[in-house]
Design a protein around this motif. Structure first.
Motif, PDB file in Angstrom:
ATOM      1  N   SER A  78       0.825  -1.219   0.000  1.00  0.00           N
ATOM      2  CA  SER A  78       0.000   0.000   0.000  1.00  0.00           C
ATOM      3  C   SER A  78       0.857   1.266   0.000  1.00  0.00           C
ATOM      4  O   SER A  78       0.550   2.238   0.704  1.00  0.00           O
ATOM      5  CB  SER A  78      -0.941   0.037   1.212  1.00  0.00           C
ATOM      6  N   ALA A  79       1.916   1.216  -0.786  1.00  0.00           N
ATOM      7  CA  ALA A  79       2.796   2.384  -0.925  1.00  0.00           C
ATOM      8  C   ALA A  79       2.596   3.004  -2.306  1.00  0.00           C
ATOM      9  O   ALA A  79       2.144   2.337  -3.230  1.00  0.00           O
ATOM     10  CB  ALA A  79       4.251   1.957  -0.750  1.00  0.00           C
ATOM     11  N   GLY A  80       2.922   4.278  -2.420  1.00  0.00           N
ATOM     12  CA  GLY A  80       2.837   4.964  -3.706  1.00  0.00           C
ATOM     13  C   GLY A  80       4.191   5.002  -4.397  1.00  0.00           C
ATOM     14  O   GLY A  80       5.233   4.789  -3.773  1.00  0.00           O
ATOM     15  N   ALA A  81       4.155   5.254  -5.705  1.00  0.00           N
ATOM     16  CA  ALA A  81       5.379   5.371  -6.497  1.00  0.00           C
ATOM     17  C   ALA A  81       5.781   6.846  -6.556  1.00  0.00           C
ATOM     18  O   ALA A  81       5.066   7.661  -7.126  1.00  0.00           O
ATOM     19  CB  ALA A  81       5.142   4.831  -7.900  1.00  0.00           C
ATOM     20  N   SER A  82       6.918   7.171  -5.947  1.00  0.00           N
ATOM     21  CA  SER A  82       7.341   8.580  -5.893  1.00  0.00           C
ATOM     22  C   SER A  82       7.612   9.173  -7.274  1.00  0.00           C
ATOM     23  O   SER A  82       7.435  10.371  -7.466  1.00  0.00           O
ATOM     24  CB  SER A  82       8.633   8.704  -5.080  1.00  0.00           C
ATOM     25  N   PRO A 141       6.761   8.233 -16.395  1.00  0.00           N
ATOM     26  CA  PRO A 141       5.640   7.293 -16.487  1.00  0.00           C
ATOM     27  C   PRO A 141       5.688   6.093 -15.532  1.00  0.00           C
ATOM     28  O   PRO A 141       4.697   5.366 -15.458  1.00  0.00           O
ATOM     29  CB  PRO A 141       5.733   6.800 -17.943  1.00  0.00           C
ATOM     30  N   SER A 142       6.780   5.866 -14.830  1.00  0.00           N
ATOM     31  CA  SER A 142       6.941   4.586 -14.127  1.00  0.00           C
ATOM     32  C   SER A 142       7.375   4.757 -12.675  1.00  0.00           C
ATOM     33  O   SER A 142       7.773   5.845 -12.255  1.00  0.00           O
ATOM     34  CB  SER A 142       7.993   3.730 -14.843  1.00  0.00           C
ATOM     35  N   ALA A 143       7.328   3.627 -11.948  1.00  0.00           N
ATOM     36  CA  ALA A 143       7.739   3.619 -10.539  1.00  0.00           C
ATOM     37  C   ALA A 143       9.251   3.567 -10.395  1.00  0.00           C
ATOM     38  O   ALA A 143       9.793   3.953  -9.351  1.00  0.00           O
ATOM     39  CB  ALA A 143       7.125   2.421  -9.827  1.00  0.00           C
ATOM     40  N   ILE A 144       9.927   3.040 -11.414  1.00  0.00           N
ATOM     41  CA  ILE A 144      11.391   2.920 -11.338  1.00  0.00           C
ATOM     42  C   ILE A 144      12.035   3.517 -12.591  1.00  0.00           C
ATOM     43  O   ILE A 144      11.407   3.598 -13.650  1.00  0.00           O
ATOM     44  CB  ILE A 144      11.860   1.442 -11.191  1.00  0.00           C
ATOM     45  N   CYS A 145      13.286   3.908 -12.448  1.00  0.00           N
ATOM     46  CA  CYS A 145      14.110   4.287 -13.593  1.00  0.00           C
ATOM     47  C   CYS A 145      15.042   3.115 -13.868  1.00  0.00           C
ATOM     48  O   CYS A 145      15.603   2.537 -12.919  1.00  0.00           O
ATOM     49  CB  CYS A 145      14.954   5.519 -13.303  1.00  0.00           C
ATOM     50  N   VAL A 146      15.190   2.760 -15.134  1.00  0.00           N
ATOM     51  CA  VAL A 146      16.076   1.667 -15.532  1.00  0.00           C
ATOM     52  C   VAL A 146      17.026   2.208 -16.594  1.00  0.00           C
ATOM     53  O   VAL A 146      16.591   2.551 -17.695  1.00  0.00           O
ATOM     54  CB  VAL A 146      15.282   0.470 -16.104  1.00  0.00           C
ATOM     55  N   GLY A 159      11.681   4.931  -5.968  1.00  0.00           N
ATOM     56  CA  GLY A 159      11.144   5.814  -4.937  1.00  0.00           C
ATOM     57  C   GLY A 159       9.804   5.298  -4.461  1.00  0.00           C
ATOM     58  O   GLY A 159       9.000   4.817  -5.257  1.00  0.00           O
ATOM     59  N   ALA A 160       9.552   5.379  -3.142  1.00  0.00           N
ATOM     60  CA  ALA A 160       8.266   4.949  -2.579  1.00  0.00           C
ATOM     61  C   ALA A 160       7.788   5.990  -1.582  1.00  0.00           C
ATOM     62  O   ALA A 160       8.602   6.620  -0.894  1.00  0.00           O
ATOM     63  CB  ALA A 160       8.409   3.594  -1.885  1.00  0.00           C
ATOM     64  N   ILE A 161       6.470   6.146  -1.493  1.00  0.00           N
ATOM     65  CA  ILE A 161       5.897   7.070  -0.502  1.00  0.00           C
ATOM     66  C   ILE A 161       4.905   6.315   0.384  1.00  0.00           C
ATOM     67  O   ILE A 161       4.053   5.584  -0.112  1.00  0.00           O
ATOM     68  CB  ILE A 161       5.281   8.323  -1.179  1.00  0.00           C
TER      69      ILE A 161
END
Ligand code: MF3
Ligand code: CO
Length: 256
Positions: free
Chosen positions: A52-56, A70-75, A103-105
């Motif tokens: 239940s965390a958000g994508a920073s 656009p995404s939760a992670i950078c690759v 990143g997570a919030i």
């Protein structure tokens, strides 16, 4: 304005940081030749959902770039330094190096960390770049003692990286972190001893050296986000979010 975190805020940042670290562990386990980078991003989203965390990063905007991230992670692969966008068509190959930034919030507080991984067997040159960059992060962290300054951190990282014949990305910096992903102070990977903001207990910030094997020139790709080295030399990126304690740095994103 630099915000000093209270114990309950630090607890939330640790929860966010733990999720970031868990995602990086999951990424490490999945990274292998043949996997596409969107599958990594999908797994990151799955973990964020479960916690239940958000994508920073998703929806993040920077000045001068038309689209939000656009995404939760950078690759970011090989000559890509940071902010690479996950892509179903992009497949990791044996010998690549791949930087994952997460990143997570959680309950209004962010965690942020990055690590560069080897895909299968990598060249000695790439292995050396990874170890120089990883050490740069820790050499920066060793300066995190109350009474030292932001300039002390940058100076130590810069001396180490240039002393090893590598280049530094100077356009992007570490940063304060908390209710916002990016807060004051900026934490550059270069600087002068005893300059800048003095470190005090309760500060939280990210140190994130971005290092290349070639010239210190970077540019963004057509998509506006992905930062690459101009000479196509390889780049690596390691990051921790940290709390300044009475006696040093406490890692908020325990991915190691
Ligand atoms: N760790 C990076 C940073 O602190 C992540 C930003 S990616 C973005 O700047 F998509 F949010 F921009
Ligand atoms: Co960061």
């Amino acid at each position: 304005m630099i915000t000093f975190k209270k114990p309950d805020e630090i607890d939330r940042m640790k929860r966010a940081g733990k999720i970031v670290a868990d995602i990086l562990s999951a990424m490490k386990a999945m990274i292998r030749p043949g996997i596409d980078t969107m599958s990594l991003s999908d797994e990151a989203d799955r973990i964020l959902d479960k916690e239940s965390a958000g994508a920073s990063f998703r929806g993040y905007r920077v000045y001068g770039v038309r689209t939000s991230f656009p995404s939760a992670i950078c690759v970011s692969i090989n000559e890509e330094v940071v902010h690479g966008i996950p892509d179903r068509e992009r497949i990791l190959e044996e010998g690549d190096i791949v930087s994952i930034d997460v990143g997570a919030i959680v309950n209004g507080y962010h965690g942020d960390a990055a690590c560069t991984y080897a895909v299968g067997e990598i060249s000695e040159e790439r292995a050396r770049l990874l170890s120089v960059t990883y050490r740069a992060l820790h050499i920066g962290m060793e300066q995190v003692i109350p009474g030292r300054t932001i300039g002390d951190i940058g100076h130590a990282i810069e001396e180490w990286v240039l002393g090893n014949g590598c280049g530094l990305v100077r356009e992007y910096s570490g940063h304060g972190i908390g209710k916002k992903l990016h807060e004051a102070p900026q934490v550059p990977n270069y600087g002068s001893p005893r300059s800048g903001v003095t470190l005090k207990p309760g500060m939280t910030f990210c140190i994130e050296p971005m290092v290349m094997n070639g010239r210190e020139r970077v540019k963004s790709l057509e998509n506006g986000w992905t930062i690459v080295t101009c000479d196509k030399s390889d780049a690596a990126h390691f990051e921790h979010a940290l709390l300044v304690n009475e006696d040093g740095a406490e890692i908020l994103t325990p991915w190691e």
